[in-house]
Design a protein around this motif. Structure first.
Motif, PDB file in Angstrom:
ATOM      1  N   PHE A 210      -2.533  12.335   6.007  1.00 23.02           N
ATOM      2  CA  PHE A 210      -1.754  12.643   4.809  1.00 23.02           C
ATOM      3  C   PHE A 210      -1.641  14.155   4.609  1.00 23.02           C
ATOM      4  O   PHE A 210      -2.609  14.900   4.741  1.00 23.02           O
ATOM      5  CB  PHE A 210      -2.405  12.014   3.571  1.00 23.02           C
ATOM      6  N   ARG A 211      -0.437  14.592   4.241  1.00 23.21           N
ATOM      7  CA  ARG A 211      -0.157  15.980   3.870  1.00 23.21           C
ATOM      8  C   ARG A 211       0.520  15.960   2.505  1.00 23.21           C
ATOM      9  O   ARG A 211       1.320  15.048   2.218  1.00 23.21           O
ATOM     10  CB  ARG A 211       0.767  16.657   4.887  1.00 23.21           C
ATOM     11  N   PRO A 212       0.212  16.913   1.640  1.00 24.12           N
ATOM     12  CA  PRO A 212       0.864  16.936   0.312  1.00 24.12           C
ATOM     13  C   PRO A 212       2.386  16.853   0.456  1.00 24.12           C
ATOM     14  O   PRO A 212       2.986  17.516   1.293  1.00 24.12           O
ATOM     15  CB  PRO A 212       0.433  18.280  -0.267  1.00 24.12           C
ATOM     16  N   GLY A 213       2.964  15.966  -0.342  1.00 17.39           N
ATOM     17  CA  GLY A 213       4.406  15.740  -0.302  1.00 17.39           C
ATOM     18  C   GLY A 213       4.808  14.519   0.507  1.00 17.39           C
ATOM     19  O   GLY A 213       5.944  14.057   0.397  1.00 17.39           O
ATOM     20  N   ASP A 214       3.897  14.015   1.343  1.00 10.46           N
ATOM     21  CA  ASP A 214       4.189  12.795   2.108  1.00 10.46           C
ATOM     22  C   ASP A 214       4.320  11.616   1.144  1.00 10.46           C
ATOM     23  O   ASP A 214       3.633  11.571   0.121  1.00 10.46           O
ATOM     24  CB  ASP A 214       3.072  12.478   3.102  1.00 10.46           C
TER      25      ASP A 214
ATOM     26  N   THR B  59       1.394  10.546  -7.849  1.00  9.70           N
ATOM     27  CA  THR B  59       0.064  10.689  -7.288  1.00  9.70           C
ATOM     28  C   THR B  59       0.064  11.810  -6.260  1.00  9.70           C
ATOM     29  O   THR B  59       0.962  11.915  -5.440  1.00  9.70           O
ATOM     30  CB  THR B  59      -0.369   9.370  -6.628  1.00  9.70           C
ATOM     31  N   ALA B  60      -0.991  12.617  -6.306  1.00  9.35           N
ATOM     32  CA  ALA B  60      -1.094  13.733  -5.377  1.00  9.35           C
ATOM     33  C   ALA B  60      -1.798  13.357  -4.081  1.00  9.35           C
ATOM     34  O   ALA B  60      -1.629  14.017  -3.072  1.00  9.35           O
ATOM     35  CB  ALA B  60      -1.830  14.884  -6.042  1.00  9.35           C
ATOM     36  N   HIS B  61      -2.606  12.299  -4.103  1.00  9.94           N
ATOM     37  CA  HIS B  61      -3.388  11.914  -2.920  1.00  9.94           C
ATOM     38  C   HIS B  61      -3.465  10.389  -2.838  1.00  9.94           C
ATOM     39  O   HIS B  61      -3.533   9.716  -3.864  1.00  9.94           O
ATOM     40  CB  HIS B  61      -4.791  12.514  -3.025  1.00  9.94           C
ATOM     41  N   PRO B  62      -3.496   9.821  -1.628  1.00  5.09           N
ATOM     42  CA  PRO B  62      -3.520   8.354  -1.490  1.00  5.09           C
ATOM     43  C   PRO B  62      -4.737   7.683  -2.124  1.00  5.09           C
ATOM     44  O   PRO B  62      -4.689   6.506  -2.465  1.00  5.09           O
ATOM     45  CB  PRO B  62      -3.528   8.127   0.022  1.00  5.09           C
ATOM     46  N   LEU B  63      -5.840   8.392  -2.276  1.00  5.41           N
ATOM     47  CA  LEU B  63      -7.051   7.799  -2.837  1.00  5.41           C
ATOM     48  C   LEU B  63      -7.221   8.074  -4.330  1.00  5.41           C
ATOM     49  O   LEU B  63      -8.253   7.714  -4.903  1.00  5.41           O
ATOM     50  CB  LEU B  63      -8.284   8.279  -2.065  1.00  5.41           C
ATOM     51  N   ASP B  64      -6.233   8.680  -4.961  1.00  5.65           N
ATOM     52  CA  ASP B  64      -6.305   8.867  -6.414  1.00  5.65           C
ATOM     53  C   ASP B  64      -6.369   7.502  -7.089  1.00  5.65           C
ATOM     54  O   ASP B  64      -5.714   6.548  -6.646  1.00  5.65           O
ATOM     55  CB  ASP B  64      -5.075   9.615  -6.939  1.00  5.65           C
ATOM     56  N   PRO B  65      -7.159   7.376  -8.165  1.00  5.63           N
ATOM     57  CA  PRO B  65      -7.208   6.087  -8.862  1.00  5.63           C
ATOM     58  C   PRO B  65      -5.841   5.724  -9.436  1.00  5.63           C
ATOM     59  O   PRO B  65      -4.969   6.584  -9.604  1.00  5.63           O
ATOM     60  CB  PRO B  65      -8.224   6.310  -9.977  1.00  5.63           C
ATOM     61  N   LEU B  66      -5.658   4.452  -9.733  1.00  2.00           N
ATOM     62  CA  LEU B  66      -4.405   4.012 -10.337  1.00  2.00           C
ATOM     63  C   LEU B  66      -4.208   4.716 -11.675  1.00  2.00           C
ATOM     64  O   LEU B  66      -5.142   4.845 -12.467  1.00  2.00           O
ATOM     65  CB  LEU B  66      -4.416   2.499 -10.551  1.00  2.00           C
ATOM     66  N   SER B  67      -2.993   5.125 -11.926  1.00  3.49           N
ATOM     67  CA  SER B  67      -2.667   5.800 -13.181  1.00  3.49           C
ATOM     68  C   SER B  67      -2.426   4.762 -14.279  1.00  3.49           C
ATOM     69  O   SER B  67      -2.295   3.565 -14.010  1.00  3.49           O
ATOM     70  CB  SER B  67      -1.414   6.663 -13.016  1.00  3.49           C
ATOM     71  N   GLU B  68      -2.354   5.231 -15.497  1.00  2.00           N
ATOM     72  CA  GLU B  68      -2.065   4.347 -16.631  1.00  2.00           C
ATOM     73  C   GLU B  68      -0.725   3.645 -16.431  1.00  2.00           C
ATOM     74  O   GLU B  68      -0.596   2.443 -16.688  1.00  2.00           O
ATOM     75  CB  GLU B  68      -2.050   5.176 -17.914  1.00  2.00           C
ATOM     76  N   ASP B  69       0.271   4.393 -15.953  1.00  2.00           N
ATOM     77  CA  ASP B  69       1.594   3.794 -15.714  1.00  2.00           C
ATOM     78  C   ASP B  69       1.544   2.730 -14.623  1.00  2.00           C
ATOM     79  O   ASP B  69       2.216   1.705 -14.709  1.00  2.00           O
ATOM     80  CB  ASP B  69       2.609   4.870 -15.343  1.00  2.00           C
TER      81      ASP B  69
END
Length: 147
Positions: free
Chosen positions: A50-54, A2-12
């Protein structure tokens, strides 16, 4: 990943939720039905900082019910703590949801019941009348379910 904490849940991640529920609570069909699986949003402060990579803590909220007892439950599952520690992801909470009525009586059996029953019975005798029935009477997510 996931790239961001608020991204929806992925299929996996959704598959992982089902796997955890099968392993820890023996949630399998036809005895159990899952109504929803959704992301538990992290605290606003964590999102702001949040920062990318955290690293991101991912949790899922699941609403499910037993078809045998009609009891509804809300579960919260961790999807990241087990990965970091090398252990299995787990169910963090499992609470009965007494406010939910997940199995309305008109969704089971072959007899049409509920608020749209007279309309649906009428439409089976006169199929041409079906076009005048409100769409929510046939909906699986509205006030009634098609039987």
């Amino acid at each position: 990943m996931t790239a961001h904490p608020l991204d929806p849940l992925s299929e996996d991640e959704i598959r992982e939720v089902a796997r955890i529920l099968r392993r820890e609570r023996e949630v399998t069909r036809p005895q159990w039905r899952i109504a929803s699986i959704e992301l538990v949003e992290p605290a606003k402060q964590l999102v702001r900082e949040f920062r990318p990579g955290d690293p991101i803590e991912r949790r899922a909220r699941v609403v499910l019910w037993s078809t045998e007892t009609g009891s509804a439950y809300v579960a919260v599952l961790s999807l990241t703590t087990g990965n970091e520690a090398g252990e299995e992801n787990t169910v963090e909470s499992w609470q009965p949801n007494r406010a939910a009525n997940p199995t309305p009586p008109w969704t089971s059996g072959t007899t049409a019941t509920g608020p749209c029953a007279p309309i649906r019975r009428f439409s089976r005798r006169w199929p041409s009348a079906a076009s005048t029935i409100p769409s929510w009477c046939w909906s699986t997510s509205g006030p009634t379910a098609r039987t």
